[in-house]
Design an enzyme around this catalytic site. Sequence first.
Site, PDB file in Angstrom:
ATOM      1  N   LYS A 221      -2.459  -2.998   3.245  1.00  0.00           N
ATOM      2  CA  LYS A 221      -2.463  -2.048   4.355  1.00  0.00           C
ATOM      3  C   LYS A 221      -1.328  -2.315   5.339  1.00  0.00           C
ATOM      4  CE  LYS A 221      -7.348  -0.709   4.239  1.00  0.00           C
ATOM      5  NZ  LYS A 221      -8.656  -0.745   4.906  1.00  0.00           N
ATOM      6  N   ARG A 255     -12.392  -6.135  -1.210  1.00  0.00           N
ATOM      7  CA  ARG A 255     -12.028  -4.870  -1.867  1.00  0.00           C
ATOM      8  C   ARG A 255     -10.507  -4.841  -1.985  1.00  0.00           C
ATOM      9  NH1 ARG A 255     -10.525   0.381  -0.461  1.00  0.00           N
ATOM     10  NH2 ARG A 255     -11.400   2.024  -1.797  1.00  0.00           N
TER      11      ARG A 255
END
Length: 274
Positions: A221, A255
Site C-alpha cells: 500500500k 492479508r
Amino acid sequence: MTINCKGQLIDLTIPKVMGILNLTPDSFYDGGVYKNEADILKQVDKMLNEGADFIDIGAYSSRPNAAHITESEELQRLLPIINLLTDAFPDILISVDTFRSEIAKQSINAGACMINDISAGKMDENMLTTVAELKIPYIMMHMKGTPQNMQQNVSYEHLIKDILFYFSERIAAARALGIVDVVVDPGFGFSKTMDQNYELLKNLELFKMLEKPLLVGFSRKSMIYKPLHTSAAHALNGTTVLNTLALQKNASILRVHDVKEAKECIELTQQLNL
C-alpha cells in the site's frame, strides 16, 4: 481464537496468511493481471503451495476513488471463479471481499466459507443478518464513508478510541444476531492519512481489548511506498517489515499479495515464542 470454516476449526493463536486474488481491472497493485482461468489457477496454486491458509477473492475495487460497479457485474466476475477454484482445489478456504449481502449469500452457496466486509455491515443493512443466517466467519473492517469518498473522511476526535468504539458497536450488533466468529481489520489505508496509519500501527496491541482475532492488510500500500519514494511494485520489503511489526503486536491474519514472504515472517516471529 478459533474460527469455524466449513466445519474445520482454524486456530488463530498461530497467525495465518490470507492470499489476495483481485478479479478487478483497476486494483492498485495487481488490477487486470489475472484475466483468464489459466492465470487464476496458476496464481492460486502458487499461493496455496507457498502456505496460504485462505484465499481472499475481490471483484469490487476498494482503492481510493475506485469506480462503482453494479451487483450484477460483481457477481459475474466472482461466481465463475469460486466454482473454478472449488473444483480445482476441493479443500480451499475462500474468503469473499464484498459489502453486499446478496453477493455474500451467493458466494457462500457457491463454496466460499467467509465474508470480508470493508464496511462492517454499514453499506448494506442486510449484511449482518445474512452472515448470521449463513453461520460463517465474518471479517469486519473500519472505514468511514465509501471507497469513493473515504479519503475525504479522515477527521477523528481521537483516532484509536474512535476506531475501538466503532468496533465495540459493530461487534455488539453482530453478537446480538448470533454471529460467533468475528475478525476485526483496522483498515490501514481506508479513511486514514499517512500519519494516522502509522499511529494505528504504533498502537495496534490495544485492539487486544476487543478479544477478537486481528487481521492486518498492509500489502504494497501507499503507506509503504510513498515514504520510501518508490512504487507498489517495489514495496515487498516494506510490506515484510510492517507485517513483522504487526505480528509482534498480536496480529492473527496477514492479508497479502506475497504469501511466501508472509509465511516466513510468521515462522521467524514464532521462534520468539519457543
